[in-house]
Design an enzyme around this catalytic site. Structure first.
Site, PDB file in Angstrom:
ATOM      1  N   HIS A 118     -22.323 -24.249  26.019  1.00 54.93           N
ATOM      2  CA  HIS A 118     -22.384 -23.226  24.963  1.00 54.93           C
ATOM      3  C   HIS A 118     -23.777 -23.247  24.345  1.00 54.93           C
ATOM      4  O   HIS A 118     -24.115 -24.136  23.580  1.00 54.93           O
ATOM      5  CB  HIS A 118     -21.316 -23.489  23.907  1.00 54.93           C
ATOM      6  CG  HIS A 118     -21.066 -22.299  22.994  1.00 54.93           C
ATOM      7  ND1 HIS A 118     -22.093 -21.551  22.439  1.00 54.93           N
ATOM      8  CD2 HIS A 118     -19.907 -21.736  22.558  1.00 54.93           C
ATOM      9  CE1 HIS A 118     -21.562 -20.588  21.692  1.00 54.93           C
ATOM     10  NE2 HIS A 118     -20.253 -20.666  21.754  1.00 54.93           N
TER      11      HIS A 118
ATOM     12  N   HIS B 239     -19.141 -14.952  28.208  1.00 52.41           N
ATOM     13  CA  HIS B 239     -18.771 -15.212  26.814  1.00 52.41           C
ATOM     14  C   HIS B 239     -19.819 -14.603  25.886  1.00 52.41           C
ATOM     15  O   HIS B 239     -20.992 -14.946  25.934  1.00 52.41           O
ATOM     16  CB  HIS B 239     -18.690 -16.727  26.635  1.00 52.41           C
ATOM     17  CG  HIS B 239     -18.152 -17.164  25.315  1.00 52.41           C
ATOM     18  ND1 HIS B 239     -18.966 -17.462  24.249  1.00 52.41           N
ATOM     19  CD2 HIS B 239     -16.881 -17.363  24.890  1.00 52.41           C
ATOM     20  CE1 HIS B 239     -18.210 -17.835  23.215  1.00 52.41           C
ATOM     21  NE2 HIS B 239     -16.938 -17.782  23.579  1.00 52.41           N
TER      22      HIS B 239
ATOM     23  N   GLU C 177     -13.408 -14.493  26.136  1.00 49.33           N
ATOM     24  CA  GLU C 177     -14.062 -13.883  24.958  1.00 49.33           C
ATOM     25  C   GLU C 177     -15.352 -13.204  25.418  1.00 49.33           C
ATOM     26  O   GLU C 177     -16.439 -13.476  24.890  1.00 49.33           O
ATOM     27  CB  GLU C 177     -14.360 -14.969  23.923  1.00 49.33           C
ATOM     28  CG  GLU C 177     -13.143 -15.823  23.573  1.00 49.33           C
ATOM     29  CD  GLU C 177     -13.415 -16.854  22.492  1.00 49.33           C
ATOM     30  OE1 GLU C 177     -14.433 -17.558  22.595  1.00 49.33           O
ATOM     31  OE2 GLU C 177     -12.623 -16.943  21.534  1.00 49.33           O
TER      32      GLU C 177
ATOM     33  N   GLU D  90     -15.503 -10.234  18.796  1.00 46.54           N
ATOM     34  CA  GLU D  90     -15.408 -11.405  17.928  1.00 46.54           C
ATOM     35  C   GLU D  90     -16.457 -11.339  16.819  1.00 46.54           C
ATOM     36  O   GLU D  90     -17.590 -10.916  17.033  1.00 46.54           O
ATOM     37  CB  GLU D  90     -15.616 -12.667  18.778  1.00 46.54           C
ATOM     38  CG  GLU D  90     -15.476 -13.947  17.985  1.00 46.54           C
ATOM     39  CD  GLU D  90     -15.742 -15.194  18.825  1.00 46.54           C
ATOM     40  OE1 GLU D  90     -15.688 -15.113  20.070  1.00 46.54           O
ATOM     41  OE2 GLU D  90     -16.020 -16.240  18.221  1.00 46.54           O
TER      42      GLU D  90
ATOM     43  N   CYS E  20     -14.590 -20.857  14.144  1.00 43.02           N
ATOM     44  CA  CYS E  20     -16.038 -20.667  14.186  1.00 43.02           C
ATOM     45  C   CYS E  20     -16.468 -19.522  13.280  1.00 43.02           C
ATOM     46  O   CYS E  20     -17.568 -19.551  12.713  1.00 43.02           O
ATOM     47  CB  CYS E  20     -16.488 -20.386  15.611  1.00 43.02           C
ATOM     48  SG  CYS E  20     -15.505 -19.129  16.440  1.00 43.02           S
TER      49      CYS E  20
END
Lengths: 645, 645
Positions: free
Chosen positions: B181, B256, B308, B324, B404
Site C-alpha cells: 500500500h 485499488h 476498492e 471511497e 481509514c
C-alpha cells in the site's frame, strides 16, 4: 393423459429437438467424458468408473457432478421417446450399467462420497447434494423407463429411494432432515407416478414438511461438524436454502433461485396429489411474488450472483443480473405444475415467456455453447474488467466446471411435448397451453381424439387445430380451451371453427368452445402479432424511463452489431414508427423490428471532459432489434433489452 | 511559501474546522480508545500499550491499525496550528510518548508485528502495511513538528526512516521491494521537506523506481512464503497494487484507488523536486485518464468494492459504486501536487469538486458519523437485501472496523489552508486556487504581502481579495492569478480592482492581473452562480439519458424525503424551469434547487403485472434537490444524483 402420444411436428421447434438429438446430446456425451478440447473437464464418467472400481484416481469436479450424467440420461430418454436411436440407447445402457456398478450393496449411490469421503455419507446435507443427485438419478430413471420400458435404472433408483426412506423421517433413529439443494422432492413425485408406490410420495411430503422447522437441522449439523464446511462459507445462510421458515409459511421468493423453484415445483405437485390447501395457497402466494415482482421480462429470475439468488421485490438490475438458465427451466417446471393445479393462462404465459426468451437464448445456434447467466444488458469490456460483472459472459461458453445448465436445456427441449396440453380431470376439456405444431391423442368425452396442431409461432400468431376421430366414431363431445396469451392485448382474438367465426366464453384466460366435434373439424386461432413497446413497473428502478420491444412471445434486444456502441446512447424517438420484416438470412431467419431513435454522438465530446452542460441535441437514427434469444451469435458486442424511452 | 501563515476565516469552512476541533478530534480519540458505545472497537491505543509492555493482550483490528492513531495525530497537529489547545496538546504528547515506548531499539515501530508476528517483520510487504504505517507516522511527525516545534515524534520517525533506508534498496543484502500500500513515498517527501535530508527523497524515489520491475517482488514473496497470505487472497493481483508495470509506464488508473492516488501524489512530488520528465509525463497521462474517464461527477473514484478499485474507462455505476472517501482525499492530495508542478485550473477544479461533494458529503452534520462509500444512487432496502450493494450504506456509520476514512477527513479539513494558494517559484505570481475566506501572507515581488480573502462560496460566486502591505512599503509589483472555475461556463467572469472593471489575460485557466499593488487595493471576482443541468459523456453508460444538477461547485441530488419514492420514477419535464432559493432552516441552511418534472405513478399498476404496454402518461410534479454533501442527514431513504432527462 397419455403423455407418450404427443409428438412435436413444428417448423420452429423441430430445429431445436433435432439440434439436441444430433448435436447437444452427442456433444454433452463427449463433455461428460472429458473429450472437449478447450472446455473445462466434466470428470463425470471418470468419477463413476473410479467409484465402480474400474479406474483409479481422485474425484473430480463438484460434489454434485453425478447429476450431469443423470440429466444427460434424462435428455436421452426424452429424445429416444421421440426418435428411437439404437446406437444412442446402447451408449446409454452402458452408462446405466456403469451407474449400477457404482451403487453400494445397500442401494447407496454417490461417487463423491464413495471416492472422496467414504464413511461420511449424510453428514453434510447442507452442502453435499447427496439427495439432490439422488433426485436427478430418479428423474432420469423414470424418463428412461417411460421411453424404453427398461427397468434397470428405475430399479436401482427405487433401491436407493428405499434406503433414503429408511434413513430419513421422524421415527427414532431416523435423520430429521432434508437436502441443501431441493430436487429429490419433485423426483420422488415422479417416482410415485410411475410406480404407484405411495411411500415415495410420502417421503417427498416429509422433506417438504420438515424443511425450515426449529431447531434448524443445518445449524445443528454445522455445529456438530465443528463449524466447518466444504466451501468455507461460514455459518449456514438459511434464507439461501429456503429453510429459514417452514415451507408453508414462506410468502416471498428468496435465496438460491434454482433451489427455490425446484421446491415450489414439488410443492405444487404435492398440493395437487394430496389436496393440501395450505401448500396450494403457499404456491399461489409465491407465484404471485416471483412472477409479479421478481421476474425479468425475459422470464429470467435471480438478481444477484451472490448465492445465485433472489434479492428483493422489484430489484431487477439488467447488468449485474444472474437469471440463470436452470432457474428459468425450474420456473417452467413450476408453471407446468401450477397449470395442473388450475388451468389459468398466467401460468402458461410465464412458461412461454421463460421458454422463448431466457431458456432458448441460453443456447447458441450451433447447440454447442451455453450461457449460465442470461443478462439483459452487456458491455463486454466491463464483463472482463469490472469484477461485479465477471459472471456476465458476453459469449456463450463451451462447457462449465459447474455445468448444470446445458443438460438441463437438453432435457427441457426434448420433453417440450409434455408442456403443450392438459386434459381436465373429468376428461371433458382439453387445454392448449402452448402453440406448438404437434400431433396428440387423448381420451376426451370417452373417445380417443387426435389433435393435429399447426402453428406459425413465434413469427406469426396463427394456430390451427384439427380433430381426428377413430374410425366408427361419429363425433366426440368435449370442450376445447385455447390460451389467450398475455402478449395479445387487443380485443378478443378471433376463433374460427371450420372457417366460420365462433363465439366463445373466456375462463381463467382460456377461450372455451364446447361442442360435438366431428372428424375433420378444424379450429383456427388468430392472434395477429405486432411489435409493441413495453414498460416495466415503476418500482423496477433499473428499467425506469426505459422501454423494451416485444413481438408475440419474443422479447427483442439491440445489439452493437446492428446499432453501434455504446448501445446505451440510443433512445426512442418521439414517434418510434416501429416496422418489422422477415430477414431470411439473418441468424437463421427471424423477424427484425426497426424503429426511429435518437442517439447522443460521443465524438462531439472532444475535450476529454466527462461532464458538461446538458443539451437536447441528438441525432436521428433508425435502430434495428433482433429477438433476444438470438443475441450473441455474431461478434461479441454490447447488447441491451431496454432502451431509453 | 510560508504555509503557516494562511489562516482560514470563512463562514462556510469555519464550521467544519470547528466541528473537527470540537467534535471530530475528541470523538475519534474516544474511538481510538474503544470508548464509543455501539461502534466497532478500534484497538489502536490498546495495541500500542501492549506493544509498549504496558498492557497484556492480543493485537486487535487490522494490520494497519496503527495508522489510525497517526492520522489522528496529524489532524491534531493541523488543528493546533490553527487553534492552540494545551489540553489537546497534552493528550497528544502522551500518545507520542506511548508511540515512543512501542518503538524498538533499532527504530522499528509497528504494533502488529511487535505483538502478533515478532520476527516476521518485512516478510509480507504485499499485505502487511508496515511501510504504509511508517508513512503515516512520518506524516504525523512532520505536521506535529511544524505545528508545535516539538521534535520527539519527528526524531523517532527519522530513526525508523533511517532503519528503512538501510534495509531497502539495490545494495547487496538490501530488500529490493516496496510496500503493498503506497503511502510512505509521499511521506518521505514531506520528511525531506522538513529535514532537508536528501536520503529521504532518494528513498522515496527508490520505492517508486523499484515498483513493478521484473521479476516481481510480490510474486517472489508469495512463492517463498508458501503461497499463503493473511487474507487468503490467493496469488497476488499485481494490478490492484499498481505493480503490474514499472511506474513510469503506467498510463491508465487501475487497481485499488487509494493506493493509486497516494502513489500518483508521490510521483508528482518527485517529478517536481527531481525535475523528472518521465515521471511528470506519467502523472499527466494518469491525471487525464483518472479525471477524464474514471471520475464520478462528485469527485469520487473507484467503481467497484472488489479491491476498492478502478475498473475501466467510463465505467461509473451509480448504485454499485465505491467512491471511497479516502480515495477522493487522495485525489485532492494529488491535484494539489499537480498544481505545484504547473498551475492549471483543471487540477484545482477537480480538487474543488472532490472537496465540496464526495469528501464533505462523507461526514454527517454532527461530525460523528461517516461514509466509507459515497454512492450516487441509494435504495436502502437494496443495500440490505442485495449483496451486490451491501457495501453501499444509506446511513453514515459511527466508526468502522477498517476506519481509514474518518481520520483522513479530519486531517484534510484541518489543513485546507494549505490548498488555497500557491506562489510561483519566481515569487512574482500568487495563484488563488480555492475561494475560501482567509488571511494569508507571502513574499511577493520582494515584499511581504498579506491577502485577505472573503468568499461567499459555495452559495454565491463572489470573492474579494484585499492587499495589505507592511508599514513603509508603498507598493508591491506582482501578479494575481485567479482560477476561472470549470462550473463558470458563460463568457469571461468579471474582475474588478478597486471597484473598476479590470481587463485580464487568461493563462491555463487563471485570470491574471499584473500590476503595482497598493496597500488596501481590493480585487473582486464575480462568478454569478445558477443551477445548471449537466450531462455525462455518452460513453458513461450508467448516466445515459440522465442529467445532474450542479450549482457552482456543488453537485445536487434528490432525496426521498423531498420527492417520494421510487426516486427513479422522476424525470425532467420538457421545460424544467429550475429555480433556487436559500432555505435557512433546512439542514443547517443551504440553497435548494427546484424544477419541473414528470413522474410515473406506480399506484396505477394494480394488477400485479411487472410489464405492460408503454404509454407516455405521466404526472407533472415539482421536484426539489439539495446539495449532495448534505444527503442522508434526515430519515434514511432513496437518493439519486442523476435523474432522467
Amino acid at each position: 393423459m397419455q403423455k407418450k402420444q404427443i409428438h412435436i411436428q413444428d417448423d420452429f421447434w423441430n430445429h431445436y429437438s433435432e439440434l439436441v438429438r444430433q448435436t447437444v446430446i452427442p456433444y454433452q456425451w463427449e463433455a461428460l467424458n472429458d473429450r472437449i478440447e478447450g472446455a473445462e473437464p466434466s470428470h463425470a464418467i471418470r468419477n463413476f468408473k473410479i467409484a465402480a472400481g474400474l479406474a483409479k484416481g481422485e474425484f473430480g469436479g463438484w460434489v454434485f457432478q453425478d447429476s450431469d450424467l443423470y440429466k444427460w440420461l434424462e435428455a436421452v430418454a426424452y429424445s429416444l421417446r421421440r426418435h428411437p436411436d439404437p446406437e444412442l440407447e446402447k451408449i446409454s445402457d452402458e452408462a446405466i450399467d456403469l451407474i449400477g456398478q457404482a451403487q453400494h450393496d445397500n442401494g447407496y449411490l454417490n461417487t463423491y462420497f464413495t471416492i472422496k469421503e467414504p464413511g461420511k455419507q449424510w453428514t453434510n446435507l447442507y452442502e453435499a447434494h447427496e439427495l439432490y443427485c439422488a433426485g436427478h438419478l430418479i428423474e432420469a430413471a423414470v424418463a428412461y423407463y417411460e421411453a424404453t420400458g427398461k427397468r434397470k435404472l428405475l430399479d436401482l433408483s427405487c433401491r436407493f429411494a428405499d434406503l433414503i426412506a429408511t434413513l430419513f423421517g421422524t421415527e427414532p433413529g431416523q435423520i430429521k432432515a432434508y437436502c441443501g439443494h431441493q430436487e429429490i422432492e419433485l423426483a420422488l413425485v415422479k417416482l410415485y407416478g410411475v410406480t404407484g408406490e405411495e411411500r415415495y410420495l410420502n417421503l417427498s411430503r416429509y422433506f417438504i414438511d420438515e424443511r425450515g422447522n426449529e431447531p434448524n437441522y443445518f445449524m445443528e449439523e454445522w455445529e456438530s461438524g465443528g463449524r466447518t464446511s466444504i466451501w468455507s462459507q461460514g455459518m449456514p445462510n438459511l434464507e439461501v436454502y429456503q429453510c429459514h421458515l417452514p415451507v408453508r409459511e414462506q410468502t416471498v421468493a428468496i435465496g438460491h433461485s434454482v433451489r427455490a423453484v425446484y421446491m415450489y415445483t414439488a410443492k405444487a405437485d404435492l398440493a395437487r396429489l394430496t389436496e393440501d390447501v395450505g401448500l396450494r395457497e403457499a404456491c399461489e402466494r409465491l407465484w404471485s411474488n416471483t412472477t409479479g415482482k421478481q421476474m425479468y421480462i425475459t422470464g429470467g429470475i435471480g438478481s444477484t450472483h451472490h448465492g445465485e439468488a433472489f434479492t428483493l421485490d422489484y430489484d431487477l438490475p439488467n447488468d449485474t443480473v444472474y437469471a440463470e438458465t436452470c432457474a428459468s427451466i425450474g420456473l417452467i417446471f413450476w408453471a407446468r405444475r401450477m397449470l395442473q393445479l388450475e388451468a389459468k393462462s398466467e401460468y402458461a404465459d410465464v412458461m412461454e415467456r421463460a421458454l422463448y426468451n431466457n431458456v432458448l437464448g441460453s443456447m447458441s445456434k450451433d447447440g454447442k455453447h451455453f450461457f449460465y447467466v442470461n443478462p439483459l444488458e452487456v458491455w463486454p469490456e466491463a464483463s472482463r474488467k469490472n469484477p461485479d460483472r465477471h459472471h456476465v459472459k458476453p459469449v456463450r461458453q463451451k462447457w462449465f466446471g459447474c455445468s448444470c445448465c446445458p443438460p438441463n436445456v437438453a432435457r427441457l427441449l426434448c420433453s417440450l411435448n409434455d408442456y403443450i396440453y392438459d386434459v381436465s380431470d373429468d376428461g371433458r376439456t382439453v387445454y392448449t397451453h402452448l402453440f406448438i405444431g404437434s400431433k396428440a391423442s387423448f381420451e376426451l368425452g370417452g373417445v380417443i381424439v387426435t389433435l393435429h396442431q399447426r402453428s406459425e409461432l413465434p413469427w406469426s400468431g396463427h394456430a390451427q387445430l384439427s380433430v381426428s376421430l377413430p374410425e366408427g366414431e361419429a363425433c366426440a363431445a368435449f370442450e376445447m380451451a385455447l390460451r389467450i396469451p398475455d402478449w395479445f392485448q387487443s380485443e378478443r382474438p378471433t376463433l374460427k371453427v371450420n372457417g366460420e367465426m365462433q363465439l366463445y366464453r373466456v375462463e381463467n384466460g382460456y377461450a372455451k368452445v364446447d361442442r360435438n366435434w366431428l372428424d375433420g373439424d378444424t379450429l383456427e386461432w388468430l392472434l395477429p402479432m405486432e411489435a409493441k413497446l413495453i414498460a416495466a413497473h415503476p418500482l423496477i428502478r433499473a428499467d425506469a424511463g426505459k422501454v423494451a420491444i416485444q413481438r408475440g412471445p419474443l422479447v427483442y434486444c439491440l445489439e452493437e452489431a446492428d446499432n453501434g456502441a455504446p448501445i446505451t446512447s440510443l433512445a426512442l424517438a418521439e414517434e418510434p414508427n416501429l416496422t418489422e420484416y422477415a430477414a431470411q438470412n439473418l441468424l437463421g431467419g427471424c423477424v427484425i423490428v426497426e424503429g426511429d431513435g435518437v442517439v447522443t454522438d460521443h465524438t462531439s465530446w472532444s475535450d476529454g471532459k466527462p461532464y458538461r452542460p446538458f443539451t437536447k441535441q441528438r441525432t436521428a437514427v433508425r435502430f434495428k432489434s433482433i429477438p433476444y434469444y438470438l443475441w450473441g451469435n455474431r461478434q461479441p458486442g454490447e447488447m441491451s433489452v431496454w432502451l431509453q424511452s
